[in-house]
Motif scaffolding. Structure first.
Motif, PDB file in Angstrom:
ATOM      1  N   THR A  49      -2.693  58.598 106.333  1.00 18.84           N
ATOM      2  CA  THR A  49      -2.993  57.271 106.035  1.00 18.84           C
ATOM      3  C   THR A  49      -3.523  57.703 104.454  1.00 18.84           C
ATOM      4  N   ALA A 105       6.017  51.976 109.811  1.00 19.11           N
ATOM      5  CA  ALA A 105       5.165  50.684 110.618  1.00 19.11           C
ATOM      6  C   ALA A 105       3.874  51.005 109.792  1.00 19.11           C
ATOM      7  N   LEU A 106       2.704  52.599 109.096  1.00 13.64           N
ATOM      8  CA  LEU A 106       2.287  52.072 109.469  1.00 13.64           C
ATOM      9  C   LEU A 106       2.180  52.205 107.405  1.00 13.64           C
ATOM     10  N   ASP A 161       4.277  49.570 105.744  1.00  9.62           N
ATOM     11  CA  ASP A 161       4.000  48.096 106.054  1.00  9.62           C
ATOM     12  C   ASP A 161       2.706  47.773 106.575  1.00  9.62           C
ATOM     13  N   ASP A 162       2.260  48.199 107.379  1.00  7.80           N
ATOM     14  CA  ASP A 162       0.529  47.502 107.578  1.00  7.80           C
ATOM     15  C   ASP A 162      -0.358  48.140 106.745  1.00  7.80           C
ATOM     16  N   ALA A 175      -2.057  44.978 104.268  1.00  6.51           N
ATOM     17  CA  ALA A 175      -3.641  44.366 104.276  1.00  6.51           C
ATOM     18  C   ALA A 175      -4.059  44.832 102.809  1.00  6.51           C
TER      19      ALA A 175
END
Length: 125
Positions: free
Chosen positions: A26, A81-82, A84-85, A89
């Protein structure tokens, strides 16, 4: 601005290793978005870096603290994908935060006295 990435055993996973890897993934995805303007490429396993998105003021609000609570999907998801998420956010948080700050600034106009009315000595005789 500061970042806190939380991951309790109850909310994320009992394994300390998985919690640690999820927090690191993250954190790295956030760095890629904010400092490098990363986004997913048409190829699902690649990232592209966009120089136009490197400005931290585009993504973050000054003076705010960001608290992230990743889920197990952040551990399992591929990095594009992480990224883009997190982009989505951060954009949503930025829009909402800017709107709130404008609303707060308008409401504070009624509570801040005008200093000039107290400093004006009046006509000099």
């Amino acid at each position: 601005m500061s970042f806190v990435i939380r991951g309790s055993p109850e909310a994320l996973h009992p394994s300390g290793f998985i919690r640690s890897v999820t927090r690191k993934r993250t954190r790295e995805a956030l760095k890629l978005v904010i400092a490098r303007g990363a986004r997913s490429a048409p190829d699902p396993n690649c990232l592209t870096l966009n120089e136009d998105d490197i400005d931290p003021d585009k993504w973050l609000l000054k003076g705010w603290t960001y608290i992230f609570r990743p889920t197990l999907s952040a551990y399992k998801a591929p990095m594009p994908a992480l990224v883009d998420d997190l982009r989505l956010a951060l954009q949503a948080i930025k829009q909402t935060g800017d709107a709130l700050e404008m609303q707060w600034a308008k409401s504070m106009e009624y509570f801040i006295p005008k200093v000039t009315q107290y400093l004006d000595p009046g006509p000099v005789v």
